[in-house]
Design a protein around this motif. Structure first.
Motif, PDB file in Angstrom:
ATOM      1  N   LEU A 155      -2.980  14.009  -7.175  1.00 22.94           N
ATOM      2  CA  LEU A 155      -2.602  13.909  -5.814  1.00 22.94           C
ATOM      3  C   LEU A 155      -1.927  12.707  -5.153  1.00 22.94           C
ATOM      4  O   LEU A 155      -2.578  12.112  -5.405  1.00 22.94           O
ATOM      5  CB  LEU A 155      -3.613  14.664  -5.117  1.00 22.94           C
ATOM      6  N   ARG A 156      -0.538  13.037  -5.151  1.00 23.74           N
ATOM      7  CA  ARG A 156      -0.037  11.604  -4.818  1.00 23.74           C
ATOM      8  C   ARG A 156       0.652  10.910  -3.690  1.00 23.74           C
ATOM      9  O   ARG A 156       1.186  12.480  -2.697  1.00 23.74           O
ATOM     10  CB  ARG A 156       1.744  11.883  -5.513  1.00 23.74           C
ATOM     11  N   VAL A 157       0.291   9.817  -3.215  1.00 24.37           N
ATOM     12  CA  VAL A 157       0.788   9.915  -1.733  1.00 24.37           C
ATOM     13  C   VAL A 157       1.878   8.910  -2.353  1.00 24.37           C
ATOM     14  O   VAL A 157       1.665   7.107  -2.067  1.00 24.37           O
ATOM     15  CB  VAL A 157      -0.232   9.086  -1.009  1.00 24.37           C
ATOM     16  N   THR A 158       3.021   8.749  -2.020  1.00 19.85           N
ATOM     17  CA  THR A 158       4.077   7.876  -2.231  1.00 19.85           C
ATOM     18  C   THR A 158       5.283   7.529  -0.928  1.00 19.85           C
ATOM     19  O   THR A 158       5.393   8.327  -0.523  1.00 19.85           O
ATOM     20  CB  THR A 158       5.018   8.621  -3.137  1.00 19.85           C
ATOM     21  N   ASP A 159       4.995   6.383  -1.490  1.00 20.61           N
ATOM     22  CA  ASP A 159       6.114   5.831  -0.236  1.00 20.61           C
ATOM     23  C   ASP A 159       6.976   4.739  -0.712  1.00 20.61           C
ATOM     24  O   ASP A 159       6.978   4.559  -1.766  1.00 20.61           O
ATOM     25  CB  ASP A 159       4.805   4.901   1.329  1.00 20.61           C
ATOM     26  N   ASP A 160       8.438   5.166   0.380  1.00 19.58           N
ATOM     27  CA  ASP A 160       9.261   3.838  -0.543  1.00 19.58           C
ATOM     28  C   ASP A 160       8.854   3.016   0.651  1.00 19.58           C
ATOM     29  O   ASP A 160      10.346   1.764   1.114  1.00 19.58           O
ATOM     30  CB  ASP A 160      10.862   4.802   0.043  1.00 19.58           C
ATOM     31  N   GLY A 161       7.804   2.594   1.134  1.00 19.45           N
ATOM     32  CA  GLY A 161       7.899   1.663   1.821  1.00 19.45           C
ATOM     33  C   GLY A 161       8.284  -0.868   0.988  1.00 19.45           C
ATOM     34  O   GLY A 161       8.369  -0.560  -0.128  1.00 19.45           O
ATOM     35  N   ARG A 162       7.011  -1.408   1.334  1.00 13.31           N
ATOM     36  CA  ARG A 162       7.343  -2.505   1.374  1.00 13.31           C
ATOM     37  C   ARG A 162       6.679  -2.835   0.086  1.00 13.31           C
ATOM     38  O   ARG A 162       6.765  -4.339  -0.586  1.00 13.31           O
ATOM     39  CB  ARG A 162       7.350  -4.021   2.383  1.00 13.31           C
ATOM     40  N   GLY A 163       5.489  -2.166  -0.887  1.00 12.78           N
ATOM     41  CA  GLY A 163       5.176  -2.319  -1.656  1.00 12.78           C
ATOM     42  C   GLY A 163       3.945  -3.297  -1.676  1.00 12.78           C
ATOM     43  O   GLY A 163       3.547  -4.102  -0.488  1.00 12.78           O
ATOM     44  N   ILE A 164       2.860  -3.497  -2.250  1.00  7.48           N
ATOM     45  CA  ILE A 164       1.756  -4.465  -1.941  1.00  7.48           C
ATOM     46  C   ILE A 164       2.182  -5.913  -2.839  1.00  7.48           C
ATOM     47  O   ILE A 164       2.762  -5.638  -4.367  1.00  7.48           O
ATOM     48  CB  ILE A 164       0.724  -3.917  -2.521  1.00  7.48           C
ATOM     49  N   ASP A 165       2.074  -6.865  -2.432  1.00  9.81           N
ATOM     50  CA  ASP A 165       2.343  -8.128  -2.944  1.00  9.81           C
ATOM     51  C   ASP A 165       1.205  -9.350  -3.201  1.00  9.81           C
ATOM     52  O   ASP A 165       0.187  -8.723  -2.932  1.00  9.81           O
ATOM     53  CB  ASP A 165       2.700  -9.011  -1.363  1.00  9.81           C
ATOM     54  N   ARG A 166       1.400  -8.567  -5.020  1.00  5.39           N
ATOM     55  CA  ARG A 166       0.263  -8.612  -5.722  1.00  5.39           C
ATOM     56  C   ARG A 166      -0.115  -9.965  -5.535  1.00  5.39           C
ATOM     57  O   ARG A 166      -1.161 -10.898  -5.342  1.00  5.39           O
ATOM     58  CB  ARG A 166       0.979  -8.479  -7.151  1.00  5.39           C
ATOM     59  N   ALA A 167       0.755 -11.411  -5.797  1.00  6.49           N
ATOM     60  CA  ALA A 167       0.428 -12.657  -5.523  1.00  6.49           C
ATOM     61  C   ALA A 167      -0.550 -13.435  -4.498  1.00  6.49           C
ATOM     62  O   ALA A 167      -1.604 -13.647  -4.362  1.00  6.49           O
ATOM     63  CB  ALA A 167       1.875 -13.302  -5.188  1.00  6.49           C
ATOM     64  N   ARG A 168      -0.380 -11.721  -2.836  1.00  4.26           N
ATOM     65  CA  ARG A 168      -1.323 -12.240  -2.036  1.00  4.26           C
ATOM     66  C   ARG A 168      -2.532 -11.274  -1.595  1.00  4.26           C
ATOM     67  O   ARG A 168      -3.365 -12.304  -1.848  1.00  4.26           O
ATOM     68  CB  ARG A 168      -1.127 -11.960  -0.263  1.00  4.26           C
ATOM     69  N   ILE A 169      -2.292 -10.655  -3.051  1.00  4.52           N
ATOM     70  CA  ILE A 169      -3.770 -10.106  -2.694  1.00  4.52           C
ATOM     71  C   ILE A 169      -4.513 -10.649  -4.046  1.00  4.52           C
ATOM     72  O   ILE A 169      -5.785 -10.954  -3.266  1.00  4.52           O
ATOM     73  CB  ILE A 169      -3.386  -8.572  -3.353  1.00  4.52           C
ATOM     74  N   LEU A 170      -3.889 -11.927  -5.162  1.00  7.69           N
ATOM     75  CA  LEU A 170      -4.620 -11.726  -6.001  1.00  7.69           C
ATOM     76  C   LEU A 170      -5.015 -13.394  -5.444  1.00  7.69           C
ATOM     77  O   LEU A 170      -6.083 -13.788  -5.695  1.00  7.69           O
ATOM     78  CB  LEU A 170      -3.361 -12.049  -7.035  1.00  7.69           C
ATOM     79  N   ALA A 171      -4.071 -13.806  -4.177  1.00 11.56           N
ATOM     80  CA  ALA A 171      -4.403 -15.218  -3.787  1.00 11.56           C
ATOM     81  C   ALA A 171      -6.086 -15.325  -3.086  1.00 11.56           C
ATOM     82  O   ALA A 171      -7.385 -15.484  -2.486  1.00 11.56           O
ATOM     83  CB  ALA A 171      -3.730 -16.155  -2.940  1.00 11.56           C
ATOM     84  N   LYS A 172      -6.014 -14.186  -2.443  1.00 13.38           N
ATOM     85  CA  LYS A 172      -7.158 -13.333  -1.594  1.00 13.38           C
ATOM     86  C   LYS A 172      -8.399 -12.696  -2.062  1.00 13.38           C
ATOM     87  O   LYS A 172     -10.089 -13.126  -2.037  1.00 13.38           O
ATOM     88  CB  LYS A 172      -6.647 -11.948  -0.628  1.00 13.38           C
ATOM     89  N   ALA A 173      -8.165 -12.120  -3.446  1.00 11.61           N
ATOM     90  CA  ALA A 173      -8.962 -12.021  -4.910  1.00 11.61           C
ATOM     91  C   ALA A 173      -9.501 -13.456  -4.514  1.00 11.61           C
ATOM     92  O   ALA A 173     -10.796 -13.042  -5.291  1.00 11.61           O
ATOM     93  CB  ALA A 173      -8.666 -11.020  -5.600  1.00 11.61           C
ATOM     94  N   HIS A 174      -9.276 -14.303  -5.080  1.00 13.37           N
ATOM     95  CA  HIS A 174      -9.383 -15.642  -5.612  1.00 13.37           C
ATOM     96  C   HIS A 174     -10.835 -16.380  -4.903  1.00 13.37           C
ATOM     97  O   HIS A 174     -11.934 -17.003  -4.748  1.00 13.37           O
ATOM     98  CB  HIS A 174      -8.560 -16.714  -5.663  1.00 13.37           C
ATOM     99  N   ARG A 175      -9.812 -15.907  -3.071  1.00 12.27           N
ATOM    100  CA  ARG A 175     -10.730 -17.091  -2.352  1.00 12.27           C
ATOM    101  C   ARG A 175     -12.116 -15.789  -1.895  1.00 12.27           C
ATOM    102  O   ARG A 175     -12.940 -16.403  -1.299  1.00 12.27           O
ATOM    103  CB  ARG A 175      -9.721 -16.445  -0.909  1.00 12.27           C
TER     104      ARG A 175
END
Lengths: 120, 145, 632
Positions: free
Chosen positions: C407-427
């Motif tokens: 089952l897929r939920v696909t959007d053509d939106g902004r996508g996920i900003d990996r750098a930001r998530i990574l920074a957050k994950a680090h924090r």
């Protein structure tokens, strides 16, 4: 003009046997491939009327090869050569675009029937 | 201090210790059954056994109480209900089911060789002391949240 | 006279002749004016007719007779061979092939429709275009009353037909891999329109657990005869009929349905599950007993239980559309609430899932759709600024993939900003400091952390990122997986993969360190042999090269046991596959397949994530089930 065939199987024995069956039936075996990769390349250069494709081969299996060939040539007529117990794989190959299948051990008549169906 | 009320208990032996569990939480007594080990869990978990087509997690009483296993013991599983779940406790031998008269059980007493946190009370039966186990405390480090 | 001993001979010889027919037809088609192939064809069909009549196979004989009539008309220039005639004759040969394979002396009805067509074609030969005036009485007694304007009447039937028509296909008895043949039929049918309601479900077809007869609904306005011809041409198809499946027996009437309390089905399912386990045990005990009568009885019980299991499973299968249907409204409300333009599409509503899974899947999907609308799709002005159309798109789709439903939920939106998530994950200490790239794998783990917000701002719609962790928890509880693919600026896809059914799982039994573990087949791509010499190391991890793929290995023994036992140089290896990720699970031995019933148990603390559950095997001993997703 005879219809042309590309025979793909990693076993020489199987290739020989299939080639014999098909040539005796009036087909022209224009190429052989022993891996999925070769199958894709040779399909591109030879544009055969028919491809027989083994499922388990080194360097890209038969299913991958079907997918690859059908991506650019949806009209490709590919006959899967399977063995007992590979039903799920055959189904996958069909979903990838294979047009028919035969089950080893081959009966020449079954192979030709399938070939004729595919070419019909 | 008031004596606890009369108590129904199942008496069993684990290694050299005579233990008791309140009858109210004992679901059944099973013979020893072959257990399938579960990897990754504490050593005191003996494994899973098949009880008439259902699975039961069995804990190793000997390991929990750090008692040696007696060669002659046939072994048994006392099925206990804790926090709505059932667990088996592997014991050496089930001895008796009895009603302990009020007054014969003394609340909590340290016994040599037994973690005092696991002991709820100590009683006397057939001229032998037995430990009323604190089953919650006994199982706490093992059973899931 | 006892004809049975000639049956094999009849079959062999008919096959030969039919092969010859195909050859002749092909030759003739290439050179339509040559007469020689027609003669050969006529002779072959004639011979088959004679043999079939001798054997008492009336259906075969009738069809051959009708074909012979047409060929005779062509030989005598009353009819000229055109592509339609060739097509018809190919069908005749295929149908005769099927009929010959299936003929067993019990009265087989002739393929009436095909005979009608043949007769019509032969009549057209009389030179008159006024087929309507042809006298039915003059025809052979075998033929059905020829209501003359056949094509027209068929056409009318086709237009009157409901958009979704029932199709029942029977694969020839002698066919190899009937399930794959069925898949071929379905594939061919899909060229006409949407295929739904496949019964028995494809998973069962794949395992050949059916009697050659299957059913589906086809959404197509094409004439029945065209569909039939195309499906027959798949080969080894005995018949194609446009009718509802008969429920038990041959009551061909309209399908009747009753409402059943779901709890009853659940109870039935549980009992069938236990029956399956008992059946397995019986088979294991019988195998030791060496008693022919017992073995036979056990085999019979085994087949009965299997078909009962199939029936119960089928009765629980429900199209995902039932859960999907509330989402268009949700998407519409969301787009208003958020001030965004969102186009919401759905695909694969007809894909079926076990009712119990379907009931659990709604919530996770809801969360993911909310997420997509809230965090994925940008406001119209941002989209336009980014060179996209102002309307964002969310696609909810379902697809069968192996023994799972994706089952897929696909959007053509902004996508996920990996750098930001990574920074957050680090924090937040989710990712170690040295981790400098966020793979899709790590990303989903980070997103699924309770309370981990994906949004820069927190909105009322999807809150503080609870979407992904709720979805993840639910999906894992179902034995499924959640994956994410995302590309900055282009959009994201969340993929939920769940098993087709919960209760009974086909599993591969593997041994490691003297213990047995069950690996659900749904995630087994193939089994290979682990060969020390084919091992390489990629970034310090042992990997196995299987054909041209490099696959990381996991040794089950290392995973489950505290002490290391000796290993042999060659070990069986199970290639696990979830989505496009693979792991080679090296085991000590493979012990075959078994249907297992997932049994609940009260898990102790510290249960490793790769243990997905437990079951009771055929010999009565418990075994643990490995969670493929956790091994990747």
């Amino acid at each position: 003009m005879n219809q042309t065939v590309l025979v793909c199987d990693d076993a020489i024995f199987m290739r020989t046997m299939i080639s014999d069956i098909l040539s005796q039936a009036g087909f022209e075996v224009v190429g052989e491939a022993e891996s999925g990769l070769q199958a894709v390349e040779k399909y591109r250069s030879l544009k055969p009327d028919l491809v027989t494709m083994d499922i388990v081969m080194p360097d890209m299996g038969g299913i991958e090869a079907v997918r690859e060939i059908c991506k650019n040539h949806p009209e490709a007529k590919i006959l899967m050569c399977s063995t007992m117990g590979q039903q799920a794989l055959v189904v996958e190959a069909i979903q990838a675009g294979a047009k028919d299948f035969v089950v080893k051990p081959f009966q020449p008549s079954r192979v030709l029937e399938a070939v004729q169906r595919v070419l019909a | 201090m008031a004596n606890p009320p009369a108590l129904h208990a199942v008496i069993f032996r684990i290694g050299e210790i005579i233990c008791a569990a309140p009858a109210g939480i004992v679901r059944e007594i099973l013979p020893r059954l072959p257990a399938t080990r579960i990897p990754g869990v504490p050593d005191a978990v003996e494994g899973l056994v098949n009880v008439r087509g259902s699975l039961l997690t069995v804990l190793d009483g000997h390991l929990l109480l750090e008692q040696p296993r007696r060669e002659a013991d046939e072994g048994a599983i006392v099925v206990l209900e804790v926090k709505g779940r059932s667990y088996g406790l592997g014991v050496g031998q089930v001895i008796d089911f009895l009603e302990v008269p009020a007054g014969s059980v003394v609340e909590r007493r340290d016994l040599p060789g037994v973690d005092p946190r696991l002991v709820k009370a100590v009683g006397l039966h057939a001229a032998q002391h037995f430990i009323l186990l604190d089953v919650d405390a006994l199982f706490a480090p093992i059973i899931g949240a | 006279m006892d004809l049975s001993k000639y049956a094999a001979l009849f079959l062999a010889e008919s096959r030969e002749h039919l092969n010859a027919c195909n050859g002749s037809l092909l030759e003739w088609e290439r050179a339509p004016t040559s007469l020689e192939p027609v003669d050969r064809l006529f002779r072959a069909i004639h011979t088959i007719k004679g043999m079939a009549a001798t054997m008492g196979y009336a259906g075969v004989a009738q069809l051959a007779h009708a074909a012979e009539n047409l060929l005779d008309a062509i030989r005598h220039n009353r009819v000229s061979a055109d592509p339609a005639i060739f097509q018809l004759l190919f069908r005749v040969v295929d149908t005769l092939g099927g009929a010959v394979e299936a003929a067993d002396g019990t009265e087989q009805a002739a393929d009436a429709d095909l005979i009608v067509e043949l007769d019509a074609a032969a009549l057209a030969s009389q030179g008159t275009r006024t087929r309507a005036e042809a006298n039915p009485e003059s025809d052979d007694s075998q033929a059905l009353p020829t209501s003359p304007p056949i094509p027209e009447s068929k056409l009318r039937r086709a237009t009157d037909a409901p958009r979704s028509r029932p199709v029942q296909v029977v694969i020839s008895r002698g066919a190899a891999m009937r399930g794959a043949r069925a898949a071929l039929v379905l594939r061919r049918a899909e060229a006409f329109g949407a295929v739904s309601g496949v019964q028995p479900p494809l998973a069962q077809l794949e395992r050949d657990e059916f009697d050659g007869r299957f059913f589906f609904r086809l959404q197509s306005e094409r004439p029945e005869q065209e569909i039939e011809a195309t499906l027959m041409a798949v080969g080894e198809v005995q018949s194609v009929q446009f009718k509802e499946p008969a429920l038990g027996g041959d009551a061909g009437g309209p399908r009747r349905q009753i409402r059943v309390d779901l709890r009853r089905l659940d109870a039935l399912m549980k009992q069938v599950g236990e029956l399956v386990v008992a059946k397995n045990r019986l088979a294991a005990l019988t195998a030791e007993a060496d008693d022919a009568a017992l073995i036979e009885l056990s085999g019979r019980i085994s087949r009965l239980v299997s078909s009962m299991q199939a029936e119960v499973l089928a009765s629980r299968m429900t199209p995902v559309g039932e859960v999907f249907e509330r989402f268009p409204r949700l998407a519409r409300d969301l787009s208003r609430e958020l001030g965004k333009q969102i186009r919401f599409d759905m695909e694969g509503e007809e894909i079926e899932l076990d009712r119990s899974i379907l009931d659990e899947i709604g919530d996770p999907l809801l969360h993911l759709i909310r997420n997509a609308a809230d965090h994925g799709i940008e406001p119209p002005d941002q989209r336009v600024a980014a060179g996209k159309s102002s309307e964002g798109r969310i696609l909810l789709s379902a697809a069968r993939e192996r023994n799972t439903v994706a089952l897929r939920v696909t959007d053509d939106g902004r996508g996920i900003d990996r750098a930001r998530i990574l920074a957050k994950a680090h924090r937040e200490g989710v990712a170690a400091d040295e981790v400098d790239t966020l793979t899709d794998d790590l990303l989903v783990r980070v997103l699924a952390r309770p309370g981990f917000s994906t949004a820069g701002t927190i909105s009322g719609v999807s809150g503080r990122g609870v979407g992904v962790d709720v979805a993840m928890t639910r999906v894992r509880a179902l034995g499924g997986t959640l994956e994410v693919r995302t590309e900055l600026g282009r959009g994201s896809t969340f993929l939920i993969r769940v098993p087709l059914t919960l209760a009974i799982v086909r599993a591969l039994l593997a041994e490691a360190g003297g213990e047995r573990y069950a690996v659900p087949l749904a995630y087994v791509a193939e089994t290979v042999e682990f060969d020390r010499r084919a091992v390489t190391s990629v970034r310090g991890r042992e990997t196995l090269v299987v054909r041209d793929q490099v696959i990381p290995t996991v040794h089950l023994q290392d995973l489950v046991s505290t002490r290391k036992a000796s290993r042999s140089a060659r070990q069986p290896t199970v290639i696990l596959e979830v989505g496009d990720r693979r792991t080679a699970l090296v085991v000590d031995a493979l012990l075959g397949q078994q249907d297992i019933v997932v049994e609940p148990f009260d898990a102790p603390r510290g249960l490793p994530p790769f243990i997905g559950g437990a079951t009771i095997l055929a010999d009565g001993k418990p075994a643990l089930i490995l969670d493929a997703a956790a091994l990747l």
